[in-house]
Design a protein around this motif. Sequence first.
Motif, short mmCIF file in Angstrom:
data_model
loop_
_atom_site.label_atom_id
_atom_site.label_comp_id
_atom_site.label_asym_id
_atom_site.label_seq_id
_atom_site.Cartn_x
_atom_site.Cartn_y
_atom_site.Cartn_z
N VAL A 97 -17.34 -6.10 6.98
CA VAL A 97 -17.23 -5.72 5.57
C VAL A 97 -17.01 -4.13 5.62
O VAL A 97 -16.25 -3.39 5.04
N TYR A 98 -18.08 -3.51 6.28
CA TYR A 98 -18.12 -1.95 6.54
C TYR A 98 -16.77 -1.57 7.03
O TYR A 98 -16.11 -0.67 6.57
N GLU A 99 -16.54 -2.04 8.16
CA GLU A 99 -15.09 -1.65 8.71
C GLU A 99 -14.03 -1.87 8.07
O GLU A 99 -12.99 -0.97 7.87
N THR A 100 -14.02 -3.04 7.14
CA THR A 100 -12.69 -3.28 6.36
C THR A 100 -12.73 -2.18 5.30
O THR A 100 -11.76 -1.72 4.85
N ASN A 101 -13.65 -2.00 4.79
CA ASN A 101 -13.80 -1.01 3.49
C ASN A 101 -13.46 0.43 4.03
O ASN A 101 -12.93 0.98 3.39
N LYS A 102 -14.03 0.58 5.19
CA LYS A 102 -13.64 2.11 5.67
C LYS A 102 -12.23 1.99 6.06
O LYS A 102 -11.50 3.13 5.71
N GLU A 103 -11.54 1.15 6.44
CA GLU A 103 -10.20 1.07 6.57
C GLU A 103 -9.40 1.18 5.33
O GLU A 103 -8.41 1.88 5.44
N LYS A 104 -9.63 0.36 4.53
CA LYS A 104 -8.96 0.51 3.25
C LYS A 104 -9.06 1.90 2.70
O LYS A 104 -8.20 2.36 2.02
N ARG A 105 -10.28 2.41 2.76
CA ARG A 105 -10.44 4.02 2.14
C ARG A 105 -9.56 4.95 2.93
O ARG A 105 -8.90 5.73 2.37
N ARG A 106 -9.47 4.80 4.39
CA ARG A 106 -8.55 5.40 5.00
C ARG A 106 -7.09 5.55 4.76
O ARG A 106 -6.37 6.61 4.62
N LEU A 107 -6.79 3.95 4.46
CA LEU A 107 -5.28 3.97 4.24
C LEU A 107 -5.12 4.38 2.63
O LEU A 107 -3.83 5.08 2.39
N ALA A 108 -5.87 4.29 1.84
CA ALA A 108 -5.66 4.94 0.50
C ALA A 108 -5.56 6.42 0.44
O ALA A 108 -4.60 6.78 -0.09
N LYS A 109 -6.37 6.97 1.34
CA LYS A 109 -6.46 8.45 1.56
C LYS A 109 -4.94 8.97 2.05
O LYS A 109 -4.44 9.96 1.71
N ILE A 110 -4.36 8.17 2.92
CA ILE A 110 -3.17 8.52 3.55
C ILE A 110 -2.08 8.32 2.47
O ILE A 110 -1.25 9.36 2.47
N GLU A 111 -2.08 7.39 1.82
CA GLU A 111 -1.07 7.10 0.82
C GLU A 111 -1.26 8.20 -0.40
O GLU A 111 -0.30 8.75 -0.78
N LYS A 112 -2.47 8.41 -0.68
CA LYS A 112 -2.63 9.61 -1.64
C LYS A 112 -2.01 10.99 -1.25
O LYS A 112 -1.45 11.80 -1.82
N ASN A 113 -2.26 11.02 0.05
CA ASN A 113 -1.88 12.29 0.50
C ASN A 113 -0.06 12.33 0.89
O ASN A 113 0.54 13.36 0.49
N LYS A 114 0.34 11.09 0.85
CA LYS A 114 1.82 10.95 1.11
C LYS A 114 2.49 11.32 -0.37
O LYS A 114 3.31 11.75 -0.78
N GLU A 115 1.80 10.84 -1.46
CA GLU A 115 2.23 10.94 -2.84
C GLU A 115 2.11 12.37 -3.30
O GLU A 115 3.07 12.87 -3.82
N ALA A 116 0.87 13.12 -2.79
CA ALA A 116 0.83 14.51 -3.09
C ALA A 116 1.84 15.22 -2.47
O ALA A 116 2.21 16.37 -3.18
N LYS A 117 2.24 15.19 -1.12
CA LYS A 117 3.41 15.65 -0.71
C LYS A 117 4.56 15.62 -1.38
O LYS A 117 5.51 16.45 -1.45
N GLY A 118 5.02 14.57 -1.90
CA GLY A 118 6.03 14.05 -2.56
C GLY A 118 6.14 14.76 -3.78
O GLY A 118 7.26 15.19 -4.22
N ASN A 119 5.29 15.13 -4.35
CA ASN A 119 5.35 15.41 -5.72
C ASN A 119 5.23 17.04 -5.48
O ASN A 119 5.74 17.70 -6.42
N ASP A 120 5.06 17.60 -4.28
CA ASP A 120 5.16 19.02 -4.22
C ASP A 120 6.44 19.57 -4.04
O ASP A 120 6.76 20.71 -4.10
N ARG A 121 7.44 18.66 -3.63
CA ARG A 121 8.73 19.08 -3.54
C ARG A 121 9.50 19.38 -4.71
O ARG A 121 9.42 19.31 -5.99
#
Length: 121
Positions: A97-121
């Motif tokens: 459960v811990y590892e699954t939640n940690k991975e989901k948070r990591r993936l969400a952070k990556i997705e959020k960073n991608k969106e932020a970079k896309g909005n900077d253009r």
Amino acid sequence: MNLSKEIEIEVVELMIKKYCHKKHKAKKGELCEDCDELLNYVKFRRSLCPWKKNKPFCSNCKIHCYEPKMREKIRDVMKFSGPRMIFDHPIIAFRHVYETNKEKRRLAKIEKNKEAKGNDR
């Protein structure tokens, strides 16, 4: 994820054995032919995983290595055995459960960073 390949396989084997014992009435610790085939398939596919040591749980992975029939079988095993692992193997269950939640948070952070970079253009 930092679980070693050997530990990961041990956990899957525990889950398949629990499933087989309860659903297929196999003797405790043994596997029927179908479940033995599934375990061997899991071991084989895991040995080919391109992620190696950095492998996420399959449910969090973008690559689907299993053929659909086997993916459905392992999903059934996980749905059945996963919640029951807390009684027989609580440390393994909580770690999952811990590892699954940690991975989901990591993936969400990556997705959020991608969106932020896309909005900077």
